[in-house]
Write an enzyme that holds these catalytic residues in place. Structure first.
Site, PDB file in Angstrom:
ATOM      1  N   LYS A   1       0.874  -1.177   0.000  1.00 16.72           N
ATOM      2  CA  LYS A   1       0.000   0.000   0.000  1.00 16.72           C
ATOM      3  C   LYS A   1       0.903   1.216   0.000  1.00 16.72           C
ATOM      4  O   LYS A   1       1.816   1.318   0.822  1.00 16.72           O
ATOM      5  CB  LYS A   1      -0.902   0.021   1.229  1.00 16.72           C
ATOM      6  CG  LYS A   1      -1.808   1.255   1.249  1.00 16.72           C
ATOM      7  CD  LYS A   1      -2.908   1.168   2.296  1.00 16.72           C
ATOM      8  CE  LYS A   1      -2.445   1.577   3.662  1.00 16.72           C
ATOM      9  NZ  LYS A   1      -3.573   1.781   4.597  1.00 16.72           N
TER      10      LYS A   1
ATOM     11  N   ARG B   1     -10.429  -2.233   7.033  1.00 17.68           N
ATOM     12  CA  ARG B   1      -9.517  -3.257   7.559  1.00 17.68           C
ATOM     13  C   ARG B   1      -9.132  -2.935   8.994  1.00 17.68           C
ATOM     14  O   ARG B   1      -8.863  -3.824   9.803  1.00 17.68           O
ATOM     15  CB  ARG B   1      -8.323  -3.479   6.652  1.00 17.68           C
ATOM     16  CG  ARG B   1      -7.325  -2.315   6.456  1.00 17.68           C
ATOM     17  CD  ARG B   1      -6.375  -2.188   7.616  1.00 17.68           C
ATOM     18  NE  ARG B   1      -5.097  -1.640   7.248  1.00 17.68           N
ATOM     19  CZ  ARG B   1      -4.386  -0.828   8.025  1.00 17.68           C
ATOM     20  NH1 ARG B   1      -4.855  -0.396   9.182  1.00 17.68           N
ATOM     21  NH2 ARG B   1      -3.201  -0.424   7.633  1.00 17.68           N
TER      22      ARG B   1
ATOM     23  N   HIS C   1     -13.503  10.071  12.698  1.00 18.33           N
ATOM     24  CA  HIS C   1     -13.847   9.340  11.478  1.00 18.33           C
ATOM     25  C   HIS C   1     -13.764   7.825  11.698  1.00 18.33           C
ATOM     26  O   HIS C   1     -14.696   7.084  11.409  1.00 18.33           O
ATOM     27  CB  HIS C   1     -12.863   9.777  10.383  1.00 18.33           C
ATOM     28  CG  HIS C   1     -12.959   8.996   9.127  1.00 18.33           C
ATOM     29  ND1 HIS C   1     -14.001   9.149   8.248  1.00 18.33           N
ATOM     30  CD2 HIS C   1     -12.142   8.054   8.589  1.00 18.33           C
ATOM     31  CE1 HIS C   1     -13.824   8.334   7.228  1.00 18.33           C
ATOM     32  NE2 HIS C   1     -12.710   7.667   7.405  1.00 18.33           N
TER      33      HIS C   1
ATOM     34  N   SER D   1      -6.076  10.219  18.223  1.00 17.16           N
ATOM     35  CA  SER D   1      -4.739  10.574  17.727  1.00 17.16           C
ATOM     36  C   SER D   1      -3.907  11.187  18.856  1.00 17.16           C
ATOM     37  O   SER D   1      -3.074  12.038  18.626  1.00 17.16           O
ATOM     38  CB  SER D   1      -4.861  11.539  16.557  1.00 17.16           C
ATOM     39  OG  SER D   1      -5.770  12.576  16.869  1.00 17.16           O
TER      40      SER D   1
ATOM     41  N   GLY E   1      -5.570   3.487  18.071  1.00 15.45           N
ATOM     42  CA  GLY E   1      -5.149   4.802  17.591  1.00 15.45           C
ATOM     43  C   GLY E   1      -3.642   4.970  17.488  1.00 15.45           C
ATOM     44  O   GLY E   1      -3.154   5.766  16.689  1.00 15.45           O
TER      45      GLY E   1
ATOM     46  N   ASP F   1      -0.262   4.408  16.275  1.00 17.05           N
ATOM     47  CA  ASP F   1       0.382   3.766  15.126  1.00 17.05           C
ATOM     48  C   ASP F   1       1.650   4.516  14.728  1.00 17.05           C
ATOM     49  O   ASP F   1       2.092   4.437  13.596  1.00 17.05           O
ATOM     50  CB  ASP F   1      -0.604   3.696  13.950  1.00 17.05           C
ATOM     51  CG  ASP F   1      -1.167   5.068  13.571  1.00 17.05           C
ATOM     52  OD1 ASP F   1      -0.796   6.073  14.221  1.00 17.05           O
ATOM     53  OD2 ASP F   1      -1.966   5.138  12.623  1.00 17.05           O
TER      54      ASP F   1
HETATM   55  P1  NAD Z   1      -9.943  11.898  13.462  1.00 14.84           P
HETATM   56  O1  NAD Z   1      -9.092  13.105  13.272  1.00 14.84           O
HETATM   57  O2  NAD Z   1     -11.207  11.785  12.698  1.00 14.84           O
HETATM   58  O3  NAD Z   1     -10.299  11.764  15.027  1.00 14.84           O
HETATM   59  C1  NAD Z   1      -9.328  11.966  16.015  1.00 14.84           C
HETATM   60  C2  NAD Z   1      -9.870  11.536  17.378  1.00 14.84           C
HETATM   61  O4  NAD Z   1      -8.834  11.723  18.354  1.00 14.84           O
HETATM   62  C3  NAD Z   1     -11.051  12.364  17.845  1.00 14.84           C
HETATM   63  O5  NAD Z   1     -11.881  11.531  18.631  1.00 14.84           O
HETATM   64  C4  NAD Z   1     -10.391  13.428  18.706  1.00 14.84           C
HETATM   65  O6  NAD Z   1     -11.268  14.000  19.653  1.00 14.84           O
HETATM   66  C5  NAD Z   1      -9.317  12.599  19.379  1.00 14.84           C
HETATM   67  N1  NAD Z   1      -8.186  13.379  19.876  1.00 14.84           N
HETATM   68  C6  NAD Z   1      -7.477  14.321  19.204  1.00 14.84           C
HETATM   69  N2  NAD Z   1      -6.496  14.791  19.991  1.00 14.84           N
HETATM   70  C7  NAD Z   1      -6.596  14.135  21.179  1.00 14.84           C
HETATM   71  C8  NAD Z   1      -5.861  14.173  22.394  1.00 14.84           C
HETATM   72  N3  NAD Z   1      -4.831  14.976  22.538  1.00 14.84           N
HETATM   73  N4  NAD Z   1      -6.245  13.347  23.411  1.00 14.84           N
HETATM   74  C9  NAD Z   1      -7.309  12.498  23.253  1.00 14.84           C
HETATM   75  N5  NAD Z   1      -8.024  12.423  22.124  1.00 14.84           N
HETATM   76  C10 NAD Z   1      -7.685  13.231  21.113  1.00 14.84           C
HETATM   77  O7  NAD Z   1      -8.973  10.678  13.193  1.00 14.84           O
HETATM   78  P2  NAD Z   1      -9.366   9.158  12.829  1.00 14.84           P
HETATM   79  O8  NAD Z   1      -9.367   8.994  11.366  1.00 14.84           O
HETATM   80  O9  NAD Z   1     -10.578   8.760  13.598  1.00 14.84           O
HETATM   81  O10 NAD Z   1      -8.081   8.378  13.366  1.00 14.84           O
HETATM   82  C11 NAD Z   1      -7.854   8.248  14.759  1.00 14.84           C
HETATM   83  C12 NAD Z   1      -6.494   7.619  14.996  1.00 14.84           C
HETATM   84  O11 NAD Z   1      -6.458   6.309  14.476  1.00 14.84           O
HETATM   85  C13 NAD Z   1      -5.324   8.356  14.337  1.00 14.84           C
HETATM   86  O12 NAD Z   1      -4.281   8.450  15.300  1.00 14.84           O
HETATM   87  C14 NAD Z   1      -4.907   7.442  13.194  1.00 14.84           C
HETATM   88  O13 NAD Z   1      -3.550   7.576  12.881  1.00 14.84           O
HETATM   89  C15 NAD Z   1      -5.229   6.099  13.797  1.00 14.84           C
HETATM   90  N6  NAD Z   1      -5.412   5.018  12.831  1.00 14.84           N
HETATM   91  C16 NAD Z   1      -4.882   3.808  13.144  1.00 14.84           C
HETATM   92  C17 NAD Z   1      -5.034   2.732  12.278  1.00 14.84           C
HETATM   93  C18 NAD Z   1      -4.500   1.377  12.639  1.00 14.84           C
HETATM   94  O14 NAD Z   1      -4.471   0.484  11.791  1.00 14.84           O
HETATM   95  N7  NAD Z   1      -4.124   1.139  13.866  1.00 14.84           N
HETATM   96  C19 NAD Z   1      -5.707   2.925  11.057  1.00 14.84           C
HETATM   97  C20 NAD Z   1      -6.282   4.164  10.768  1.00 14.84           C
HETATM   98  C21 NAD Z   1      -6.129   5.210  11.678  1.00 14.84           C
END
Ligand code: NAD
Length: 321
Positions: free
Chosen positions: A67, A111, A138, A199, A220, A222
């Site tokens: 990817k 996924r 999201h 995040s 979250g 990663d």
């Molecule tokens: P998003 O921007 O839509 O949402 C972010 C979330 O984090 C919100 O709920 C926000 O309120 C919260 N947040 C932001 N700053 C914060 C802080 N300091 N303390 C606590 N909460 C806080 O992002 P998303 O698309 O929902 O992605 C969320 C996380 O998941 C990201 O860190 C992304 O990198 C990670 N992610 C991981 C994988 C995986 O495979 N593990 C895949 C996709 C995304």
């Protein structure tokens, strides 16, 4: 070579197909039949973008590829497209010829949701009734929707640093006909399953916010430096991961290992619980914690599944290369 454009993914890929593909590839990883290549992630010095590659080879499923993509922080404001952009490329493992190019944006969300869902299927208590969410962005909506299919949940509770976002997950609960309650972090003690998907770079969920018997899917974290839960929670839990090296390097376990609270050898591949080579949960008061960092093989597995669905439905576009 087949092309499956991003616009077709929503109509093709089901949560069930994503679950099956991810469960299978986790099992293959634990059996030594599939492995991920080292991840490349670069700040390219243009458009503030982070760009990279996650690849691997699943010998059991005969899926080879990568990817390519990353994060363009100005996309939404400037180009009216989402900031996360990715594309999956598959290759014929017998010849190296390109086999498929697949839009990876929605697949990444599906996924990731499938991974926490697989962990719930194999590690949560069978009688789990309350699911708790930490995060309401999201990805949280995808995680919750998939998780609700794994147990006969009766209630969704949630905490988010930005409470104005909680209606995102309340909507998903309502779609499933379930009540939703916004709670304090203390209130998460009522949860039998907790998904963290933020995040954050500092822990929100502390060890004493979690009751015995809970299953957590920490999704979250990663990247190096990110953290959602107190490191002491990992010392209280049996820790599972999609890939142990990634869990220790960029996952939630990076902090607990660095602080000497757990050792790398304490972490179990989720695939071992799927394959039955590890017993998984062994008691009703054990805390289980899945550190889901997101591996390339997950992307390849869902992309490969969607290519087959697209070919079967006559939607895949064939091109000569
Ligand atoms: P998003 O921007 O839509 O949402 C972010 C979330 O984090 C919100 O709920 C926000 O309120 C919260 N947040 C932001 N700053 C914060 C802080 N300091 N303390 C606590 N909460 C806080 O992002 P998303 O698309 O929902 O992605 C969320 C996380 O998941 C990201 O860190 C992304 O990198 C990670 N992610 C991981 C994988 C995986 O495979 N593990 C895949 C996709 C995304």
């Amino acid at each position: 070579m087949w092309i499956v454009p991003e616009r077709e993914i929503a109509g093709l890929m089901t949560r069930e197909a994503a679950f099956g593909a991810v469960e299978k590839v986790f099992a293959a990883m634990a059996a030594g039949d599939a492995y991920n290549f080292p991840v490349v992630r670069e700040a390219i010095g243009h458009a503030d973008a982070l760009y990279g590659f996650k690849g691997g080879f699943d010998r059991a499923g005969q899926v080879l590829g990568l990817k390519a993509g990353g994060y363009w922080p100005n996309n939404l404001a400037t180009h009216k497209i989402i900031n996360h952009q990715s594309t999956v490329f598959l290759f014929d493992p017998d010849t190296g010829r390109p086999a498929a190019m697949v839009g990876g944006n929605l697949l990444t969300a599906l996924r990731t949701a499938a991974a926490s869902s697989v962990s719930i299927r194999h590690l949560a208590r069978k009688d789990a009734k309350v699911i708790g969410m930490v995060g309401a962005g999201h990805q949280a909506t995808f995680q919750l929707r998939a998780a609700l299919e794994q147990r006969a949940f009766e209630k969704v509770i949630g905490w988010n640093l930005h409470p104005e976002m909680l209606p995102n997950i309340e909507k998903v609960a309502a779609e499933a006909g379930l009540p939703f309650e916004a709670v304090s972090l203390d209130g998460l003690r009522a949860a039998d399953v907790i998904i963290t998907i933020t995040s954050s770079f500092a822990p929100s969920l502390m060890a004493d916010h979690v009751s015995p018997g809970t299953h957590l899917a920490c999704m979250g974290t990663d990247t190096k430096g990110k953290q959602e839960v107190e490191a002491a929670l990992l010392a209280r839990a049996t820790v599972f991961a999609d890939e142990i090296a990634q869990s220790v390097g960029i996952g939630e376990a990076q902090h607990a290992v660095a602080q000497g609270l757990i050792a790398e050898a304490d972490i179990v591949e989720l695939g071992a619980a799927i394959n039955g080579t590890h017993p998984g949960r062994v008691s009703d008061d054990q805390i289980t914690l899945f550190d889901g960092t997101g591996v390339g093989l997950q992307d390849l597995a869902v992309a490969s599944a969607v290519v087959q669905l697209a070919i079967d439905k006559g939607i895949a576009i064939e091109v000569d290369v």
